[in-house]
Design a protein around this motif. Structure first.
Motif, PDB file in Angstrom:
ATOM      1  N   LEU A   1       0.811  -1.216   0.000  1.00 32.05           N
ATOM      2  CA  LEU A   1       0.000   0.000   0.000  1.00 32.05           C
ATOM      3  C   LEU A   1       0.848   1.271   0.000  1.00 32.05           C
ATOM      4  CD1 LEU A   1      -2.702  -1.121   2.588  1.00 32.05           C
ATOM      5  CD2 LEU A   1      -3.001  -0.882   0.112  1.00 32.05           C
ATOM      6  N   GLU A   2       2.174   1.117   0.127  1.00 29.52           N
ATOM      7  CA  GLU A   2       3.113   2.246   0.126  1.00 29.52           C
ATOM      8  C   GLU A   2       2.736   3.300   1.169  1.00 29.52           C
ATOM      9  OE1 GLU A   2       3.187   3.592  -3.936  1.00 29.52           O
ATOM     10  OE2 GLU A   2       4.490   1.945  -4.560  1.00 29.52           O
ATOM     11  N   LEU A   3       2.484   2.821   2.385  1.00 31.42           N
ATOM     12  CA  LEU A   3       2.057   3.712   3.462  1.00 31.42           C
ATOM     13  C   LEU A   3       3.208   4.310   4.254  1.00 31.42           C
ATOM     14  CD1 LEU A   3      -1.028   1.845   4.983  1.00 31.42           C
ATOM     15  CD2 LEU A   3      -1.020   3.973   3.690  1.00 31.42           C
ATOM     16  N   LEU A   4       4.406   3.749   4.114  1.00 27.75           N
ATOM     17  CA  LEU A   4       5.513   4.149   4.983  1.00 27.75           C
ATOM     18  C   LEU A   4       6.418   5.179   4.319  1.00 27.75           C
ATOM     19  CD1 LEU A   4       6.404   0.606   6.338  1.00 27.75           C
ATOM     20  CD2 LEU A   4       5.071   2.377   7.490  1.00 27.75           C
ATOM     21  N   GLU A   5       6.969   6.047   5.149  1.00 25.27           N
ATOM     22  CA  GLU A   5       7.908   7.053   4.669  1.00 25.27           C
ATOM     23  C   GLU A   5       8.989   7.276   5.728  1.00 25.27           C
ATOM     24  OE1 GLU A   5       5.156  10.189   3.879  1.00 25.27           O
ATOM     25  OE2 GLU A   5       5.174  10.924   5.955  1.00 25.27           O
ATOM     26  N   PRO A   6      10.182   7.720   5.310  1.00 24.46           N
ATOM     27  CA  PRO A   6      11.260   7.959   6.280  1.00 24.46           C
ATOM     28  C   PRO A   6      10.863   9.022   7.299  1.00 24.46           C
ATOM     29  CG  PRO A   6      12.102   7.943   4.036  1.00 24.46           C
ATOM     30  CD  PRO A   6      10.611   7.972   3.923  1.00 24.46           C
ATOM     31  N   MET A   7      11.366   8.846   8.513  1.00 25.22           N
ATOM     32  CA  MET A   7      11.057   9.796   9.580  1.00 25.22           C
ATOM     33  C   MET A   7      12.294  10.008  10.430  1.00 25.22           C
ATOM     34  SD  MET A   7       8.329   9.439  12.716  1.00 25.22           S
ATOM     35  CE  MET A   7       8.377  10.628  14.072  1.00 25.22           C
ATOM     36  N   GLN A   8      12.432  11.200  10.975  1.00 27.70           N
ATOM     37  CA  GLN A   8      13.475  11.511  11.944  1.00 27.70           C
ATOM     38  C   GLN A   8      12.846  12.161  13.161  1.00 27.70           C
ATOM     39  OE1 GLN A   8      16.673  13.892  10.367  1.00 27.70           O
ATOM     40  NE2 GLN A   8      17.933  12.062  10.103  1.00 27.70           N
ATOM     41  N   ALA A   9      13.346  11.790  14.314  1.00 26.69           N
ATOM     42  CA  ALA A   9      12.929  12.452  15.551  1.00 26.69           C
ATOM     43  C   ALA A   9      14.082  13.341  16.006  1.00 26.69           C
ATOM     44  CB  ALA A   9      12.595  11.412  16.615  1.00 26.69           C
TER      45      ALA A   9
ATOM     46  N   MET B   1      22.694  20.849  22.917  1.00 25.88           N
ATOM     47  CA  MET B   1      23.138  19.917  21.885  1.00 25.88           C
ATOM     48  C   MET B   1      21.966  19.264  21.182  1.00 25.88           C
ATOM     49  SD  MET B   1      25.498  16.541  22.303  1.00 25.88           S
ATOM     50  CE  MET B   1      24.075  15.609  22.849  1.00 25.88           C
ATOM     51  N   PRO B   2      21.936  19.332  19.844  1.00 28.13           N
ATOM     52  CA  PRO B   2      20.857  18.669  19.103  1.00 28.13           C
ATOM     53  C   PRO B   2      21.124  17.179  18.957  1.00 28.13           C
ATOM     54  CG  PRO B   2      22.340  19.760  17.571  1.00 28.13           C
ATOM     55  CD  PRO B   2      22.837  20.079  18.956  1.00 28.13           C
ATOM     56  N   LEU B   3      20.071  16.390  19.055  1.00 25.69           N
ATOM     57  CA  LEU B   3      20.123  14.960  18.778  1.00 25.69           C
ATOM     58  C   LEU B   3      19.107  14.650  17.682  1.00 25.69           C
ATOM     59  CD1 LEU B   3      20.268  13.218  22.280  1.00 25.69           C
ATOM     60  CD2 LEU B   3      22.088  13.364  20.586  1.00 25.69           C
ATOM     61  N   SER B   4      19.468  13.749  16.785  1.00 24.07           N
ATOM     62  CA  SER B   4      18.579  13.361  15.706  1.00 24.07           C
ATOM     63  C   SER B   4      18.560  11.845  15.597  1.00 24.07           C
ATOM     64  CB  SER B   4      19.055  13.973  14.377  1.00 24.07           C
ATOM     65  OG  SER B   4      18.256  13.516  13.307  1.00 24.07           O
ATOM     66  N   LEU B   5      17.365  11.256  15.717  1.00 26.03           N
ATOM     67  CA  LEU B   5      17.211   9.809  15.631  1.00 26.03           C
ATOM     68  C   LEU B   5      16.575   9.470  14.284  1.00 26.03           C
ATOM     69  CD1 LEU B   5      17.413   7.098  17.212  1.00 26.03           C
ATOM     70  CD2 LEU B   5      15.028   7.448  17.843  1.00 26.03           C
ATOM     71  N   GLY B   6      17.283   8.676  13.474  1.00 24.54           N
ATOM     72  CA  GLY B   6      16.772   8.327  12.153  1.00 24.54           C
ATOM     73  C   GLY B   6      16.960   6.857  11.860  1.00 24.54           C
ATOM     74  N   GLY B   7      16.836   6.508  10.570  1.00 26.51           N
ATOM     75  CA  GLY B   7      17.012   5.124  10.169  1.00 26.51           C
ATOM     76  C   GLY B   7      15.754   4.294  10.307  1.00 26.51           C
ATOM     77  N   PHE B   8      14.590   4.951  10.434  1.00 24.17           N
ATOM     78  CA  PHE B   8      13.353   4.188  10.559  1.00 24.17           C
ATOM     79  C   PHE B   8      12.251   4.801   9.703  1.00 24.17           C
ATOM     80  CE2 PHE B   8      13.346   7.327  13.965  1.00 24.17           C
ATOM     81  CZ  PHE B   8      12.070   7.857  13.914  1.00 24.17           C
ATOM     82  N   LEU B   9      11.149   4.072   9.603  1.00 25.13           N
ATOM     83  CA  LEU B   9       9.999   4.486   8.803  1.00 25.13           C
ATOM     84  C   LEU B   9       8.779   4.633   9.699  1.00 25.13           C
ATOM     85  CD1 LEU B   9      10.472   1.908   5.891  1.00 25.13           C
ATOM     86  CD2 LEU B   9      11.159   4.315   5.854  1.00 25.13           C
TER      87      LEU B   9
END
Length: 255
Positions: A168-176, A183-191
């Motif tokens: 269904l192509e419902l997923l897309e990349p996301m970052q928190a 200090m900035p933190l960025s969590l990625g590598g997930f959908l």
């Protein structure tokens, strides 16, 4: 090591000849202190969504739900230094350790294995025996087998659920993204499920998801993303401040 093995180091088949005098003593959850996420089955969404972010992780052609437990690599914010689990719900992937099913290539028969590197694995009589004096599997092993059989069945259901999300192509990349101190933190590598993609689905697709109780799973997932803020508040301030920004950027991918 595959995602399904994570903290397993030396998993071997459980056999009377090898393990007749072996015991397993559960002594907390220190064994998973170094992982920032673990796989989740679909049936666990309702229990997990109240306190953990639920995301989707792509590895090659495989897609799998996971609960996020930490905001940096090799950091589990839900386990104390003493090995105590801080959350109310403990994912089944964690609870099944140190046992796991394994199968030889081309063999459909599943074999029960135990991780002999687990600190609670012993031959000194501590904990639950793996075998009776007659070298029959103990009642404890019987309970483990039933748990793993149910886990495997839920694993198959979850795989089918993920395949539908891909179709269904419902997923897309996301970052928190977070700021800890300065200090900035960025969590990625997930959908994550895209809300606009979900709204754009035709009625028959939505009806099919609802009929299989999968539409509820999608909304539980979306609701759970609010829990990133709870993890943020668990992050030790001093540790975050001491981590250089370049190093932080390398440590935040969900595994």
């Amino acid at each position: 090591m595959t995602v399904q093995m994570l903290f397993y180091e030396d998993a071997v088949p459980v056999q009377g000849a090898r393990h007749a005098e072996c015991f397993v003593e559960m002594r907390g959850y220190g064994f998973c202190r170094g992982v920032n996420s673990v796989p989740l089955t679909a049936v666990e969404f309702r229990s997990a969504a109240g306190e953990y972010p639920i995301v989707f992780v792509q590895s090659g052609a495989s897609l799998w739900p996971a609960v996020v437990l930490g905001l940096r690599r090799e950091e589990n914010l839900m386990v104390t230094e003493q090995g105590e689990w801080l959350g109310r719900y403990i994912p089944a992937f964690v609870r099944r350790y140190p046992f796991v099913f394994s199968a030889a290539a081309g063999d459909r028969q599943m074999v029960l294995c135990v991780d002999e590197a687990f600190p609670g694995f012993n031959r000194q009589g501590r904990g639950e025996p793996l075998f009776t004096p007659a070298r029959e599997p103990s009642p404890y092993v019987g309970r483990v087998l039933r748990f793993l059989q149910e886990y495997r069945a839920q694993f198959a259901r979850t795989r089918a659920f993920c395949e539908r999300l891909q179709q269904l192509e419902l997923l897309e990349p996301m970052q928190a993204r977070f700021t800890v101190g300065t200090m900035p933190l960025s969590l990625g590598g997930f959908l994550a499920v895209g809300r606009q993609r979900l709204k754009a689905l035709p009625g028959d697709a939505l009806a099919s998801l609802a009929a299989q109780d999968e539409l509820e799973l999608l909304y539980l997932h979306l609701h759970s993303l609010r829990n990133f803020e709870s993890l943020h508040h668990r992050l030790p301030f001093a540790a975050a401040e001491a981590l250089p920004a370049a190093e932080a950027e390398k440590r935040v991918t969900v595994h």
